[in-house]
Design a protein around this motif. Sequence first.
Motif: not given
Length: 284
Positions: A65-78
């Motif tokens: 995660a320290a190399r970048g990416g996204f902060n993914v927000f969710g409830d545990g399922l997609v």
Amino acid sequence: MATAACEPVARTSLSSISSGELRSLWTCDCELALLPLAQLLRLQPGVFQLRGEQLAVPGPGEPQAARGGFNVFGDGLVRLDGQLYRLSGYIKRYVELTNYCDYKDYRETILSKPMLFFINVQTQKDTSKERTYAFLVNTRHPKIRRQIEQGMDTVISSVIGESYRLQFDFQEVVENFFPPGTEVVNGDSLSFAYEFKADALFDFFYWFGLSNSTVKVNGKVLNLSSTSPEKKETIKLFLEKMSEPLIRRSSFSDRKFSVTSRGMLKILTNMWKVARAKSKGRIT
């Protein structure tokens, strides 16, 4: 302007993005963006990985995660085009904070990378099928960052050592982007909230729900959907640039922000001490 992006006549076609718009696009120009989740997974294989029934995302505490990416927000399922996957490495859309160190860490975390939310969309032509989209929030864009920071600062200034709840909502801006006849099935997933629970003896405003606030974030939504191989390669580079690790430069604006942050933290700490003393009857 953000208002223009919400007018039906100004909506971009969901089938493609123009080559001219892509060639002239910088990440600093992007406030909000939408693209099919399946396309995002193909363009960002190092950030998102499907492992059986799991969609793995590097969490805030993982080395990758320290190399970048996204902060993914969710409830545990997609739900990806009809199939359900378990999420890993995501940030819960609702969290509870009990001290100002947690608050500071949470604030820095959510603003450190672009945010990502999952939504499912149906059309009136075929309500039996859902298409899953990824909604991106560029927290490095001044307009977006300002709305989030001001929302957090404003609610703090309105309470003194009391508990409160603050929610950030993107549902309206996303629903206005899609053309008529399109329904966002899980619109409530386009939000995140935190609840700060202070150590106060009498928290009347919180008990009666009077310290709950919602910030409806506005911005221009960029359509990153494309079927052209050439455009997809450009979008891939664009996403990689957007999700690069944040490197803070020693600029005046950065120094000013740091001083403000330290000053705000000191004020919050003093407010907490006063509220705690009041609750224990040490001062009147």
